[in-house]
Scaffold this motif. Sequence first.
Motif, PDB file in Angstrom:
ATOM      1  N   UNK A   1       0.849  -1.192   0.000  1.00 16.39           N
ATOM      2  CA  UNK A   1       0.000   0.000   0.000  1.00 16.39           C
ATOM      3  C   UNK A   1       0.885   1.242   0.000  1.00 16.39           C
ATOM      4  N   UNK A   2       0.427   2.273  -0.681  1.00 14.58           N
ATOM      5  CA  UNK A   2       1.165   3.542  -0.716  1.00 14.58           C
ATOM      6  C   UNK A   2       0.164   4.681  -0.808  1.00 14.58           C
ATOM      7  N   UNK A   3       0.585   5.825  -0.346  1.00 11.06           N
ATOM      8  CA  UNK A   3      -0.245   7.023  -0.430  1.00 11.06           C
ATOM      9  C   UNK A   3       0.624   8.213  -0.785  1.00 11.06           C
ATOM     10  N   UNK A   4       0.044   9.126  -1.546  1.00 16.08           N
ATOM     11  CA  UNK A   4       0.746  10.344  -1.921  1.00 16.08           C
ATOM     12  C   UNK A   4      -0.286  11.422  -2.223  1.00 16.08           C
ATOM     13  N   UNK A   5       0.188  12.611  -2.533  1.00 12.48           N
ATOM     14  CA  UNK A   5      -0.701  13.730  -2.830  1.00 12.48           C
ATOM     15  C   UNK A   5      -0.403  14.272  -4.226  1.00 12.48           C
ATOM     16  N   UNK A   6      -1.450  14.667  -4.919  1.00 13.73           N
ATOM     17  CA  UNK A   6      -1.328  15.223  -6.265  1.00 13.73           C
ATOM     18  C   UNK A   6      -2.115  16.517  -6.344  1.00 13.73           C
ATOM     19  N   UNK A   7      -1.851  17.283  -7.406  1.00 12.01           N
ATOM     20  CA  UNK A   7      -2.602  18.526  -7.605  1.00 12.01           C
ATOM     21  C   UNK A   7      -2.529  19.436  -6.404  1.00 12.01           C
ATOM     22  N   UNK A   8      -3.679  19.919  -5.971  1.00 13.86           N
ATOM     23  CA  UNK A   8      -3.760  20.819  -4.822  1.00 13.86           C
ATOM     24  C   UNK A   8      -3.979  20.030  -3.530  1.00 13.86           C
ATOM     25  N   UNK A   9      -3.085  19.098  -3.259  1.00 17.18           N
ATOM     26  CA  UNK A   9      -3.170  18.339  -2.017  1.00 17.18           C
ATOM     27  C   UNK A   9      -4.177  17.215  -2.029  1.00 17.18           C
ATOM     28  N   UNK A  10      -4.553  16.718  -3.201  1.00 15.67           N
ATOM     29  CA  UNK A  10      -5.508  15.611  -3.296  1.00 15.67           C
ATOM     30  C   UNK A  10      -4.800  14.309  -2.918  1.00 15.67           C
ATOM     31  N   UNK A  11      -5.352  13.594  -1.942  1.00 15.32           N
ATOM     32  CA  UNK A  11      -4.737  12.351  -1.472  1.00 15.32           C
ATOM     33  C   UNK A  11      -5.102  11.192  -2.389  1.00 15.32           C
ATOM     34  N   UNK A  12      -4.096  10.393  -2.725  1.00 16.65           N
ATOM     35  CA  UNK A  12      -4.283   9.177  -3.518  1.00 16.65           C
ATOM     36  C   UNK A  12      -3.846   7.989  -2.675  1.00 16.65           C
ATOM     37  N   UNK A  13      -4.675   6.966  -2.643  1.00 11.87           N
ATOM     38  CA  UNK A  13      -4.324   5.709  -1.986  1.00 11.87           C
ATOM     39  C   UNK A  13      -4.192   4.626  -3.054  1.00 11.87           C
ATOM     40  N   UNK A  14      -3.158   3.830  -2.962  1.00 11.41           N
ATOM     41  CA  UNK A  14      -2.904   2.815  -3.982  1.00 11.41           C
ATOM     42  C   UNK A  14      -2.582   1.484  -3.320  1.00 11.41           C
ATOM     43  N   UNK A  15      -3.052   0.426  -3.964  1.00  8.97           N
ATOM     44  CA  UNK A  15      -2.810  -0.946  -3.484  1.00  8.97           C
ATOM     45  C   UNK A  15      -2.307  -1.792  -4.654  1.00  8.97           C
ATOM     46  N   UNK A  16      -1.152  -2.388  -4.484  1.00 10.13           N
ATOM     47  CA  UNK A  16      -0.557  -3.228  -5.522  1.00 10.13           C
ATOM     48  C   UNK A  16      -0.381  -4.635  -4.965  1.00 10.13           C
ATOM     49  N   UNK A  17      -1.029  -5.607  -5.604  1.00 13.09           N
ATOM     50  CA  UNK A  17      -0.924  -7.000  -5.166  1.00 13.09           C
ATOM     51  C   UNK A  17      -0.154  -7.801  -6.202  1.00 13.09           C
ATOM     52  N   UNK A  18       0.672  -8.723  -5.724  1.00 15.69           N
ATOM     53  CA  UNK A  18       1.510  -9.554  -6.587  1.00 15.69           C
ATOM     54  C   UNK A  18       1.234 -11.017  -6.276  1.00 15.69           C
ATOM     55  N   UNK A  19       0.958 -11.807  -7.314  1.00 12.08           N
ATOM     56  CA  UNK A  19       0.694 -13.232  -7.155  1.00 12.08           C
ATOM     57  C   UNK A  19       1.497 -14.013  -8.188  1.00 12.08           C
ATOM     58  N   UNK A  20       1.774 -15.289  -7.943  1.00 11.44           N
ATOM     59  CA  UNK A  20       2.500 -16.095  -8.931  1.00 11.44           C
ATOM     60  C   UNK A  20       1.741 -16.184 -10.243  1.00 11.44           C
ATOM     61  N   UNK A  21       2.472 -16.231 -11.361  1.00 12.82           N
ATOM     62  CA  UNK A  21       1.843 -16.364 -12.669  1.00 12.82           C
ATOM     63  C   UNK A  21       1.139 -17.699 -12.814  1.00 12.82           C
ATOM     64  N   UNK A  22       0.069 -17.751 -13.609  1.00 10.18           N
ATOM     65  CA  UNK A  22      -0.689 -18.995 -13.748  1.00 10.18           C
ATOM     66  C   UNK A  22       0.105 -20.138 -14.348  1.00 10.18           C
ATOM     67  N   UNK A  23       1.125 -19.817 -15.128  1.00  7.93           N
ATOM     68  CA  UNK A  23       1.943 -20.855 -15.747  1.00  7.93           C
ATOM     69  C   UNK A  23       3.237 -21.114 -14.978  1.00  7.93           C
TER      70      UNK A  23
END
Length: 371
Positions: A63-85
């Motif tokens: 998870x990560x958070x940052x601010x853009x524009x005029x202080x707009x908060x962005x929350x981000x979630x990046x999930x990693x899983x093994x490839x199907x093959x």
Amino acid sequence: MPISSTVRPQTPATVWLARGRHVSGAAEDVLRRSLQERKDSQDIDDFLELPEAEAGPSERVFEARWRVGDGVTVRARLSVTPGPDGEGQEWILVAEAEQPWSDDWPSPTGLMWPREPDAAWDRDGAELSLREINPLPQDDKETKRLLRNAVRGGWHIHVVVHEAMTTDEKGRLPIARWLPQGLRPRVVEHRALPQQSRGLNWALRDSGVQVARGGAVVLPGTPAPEGYDAEDFSIRAVFLDGSEPADLVDAVKRYAALPRPLPDGAENALKALREDWHLLNLQEELDRQRGLVAMYADALEAMTTSRDLYREAAERAHEALTAYQESDGAAPARQQPSGAPVGSPLQQLTRTFERFKGKSQRPVAPSRDEH
């Protein structure tokens, strides 16, 4: 023809989505280093890697958070899983802002993944590049299979460009460089050689679009976004001389602005971002604790109310039983109080008493000895 998108929920205007494959090495190690560098340079405010107990045995979540524009908060979630093959690792990135997303804001992939051109994260599920040009196969059937599979799921914007003549280095640069930052990782560019025109249009026939010689088209995708019309997203001529292909850039922007259904797998990822968020600031943690206190208070009040109702019902049942015992079975059946709740212990007990009294008051048939 493209499948209707009406059966899927729409992507919220505040949400940015991306999906891809990390093709070599451990993606979690790359992410830890990259996110720490972004935090040190103050590109992001903070990040967090969830423990395995929270993320699951085969999933790594950041998870990560940052601010853009005029202080707009962005929350981000990046999930990693093994490839199907068993090769590489699949990743899904969901980001949400406090207000509708602007493509002029920095790309979430650029704030979480490394920016180096040789980074291994920028492939989609079909091994297509998210940052470079993808030449179409020489075999027409293979081209048809590749394009049909590439547009499934709705994660990326696929653009097909036909080269009217052999291009030089300036013409081999991807069109993404002319796009806003937030759009670049979402665009997959396919290139057809001059001699592939007929085979390309044969491969695209089922999708309902065609590409003019030296032109381009933004593919509808599966499912197609609402409002897509092939004529509106077909470009008659694209000059690959290093200048900005203004018509094609405009078509991509207009396509990106269309209401679009959530891609395959995005609904669960968005739900996890909204409902299972861990990277809280001080104010959010305070609000969360207040919410828990209010929830516990409501639960305690409900339990207390339920206890009082059961106590009242037991007392009424006890009163009814006492009254019946005092009547010694001779009095007529006591009418149920009008205020007794349906299905209460008092009602059940009264019905039992009435059945019992009815049986006890039946006349006894004379025996044969009395005749």
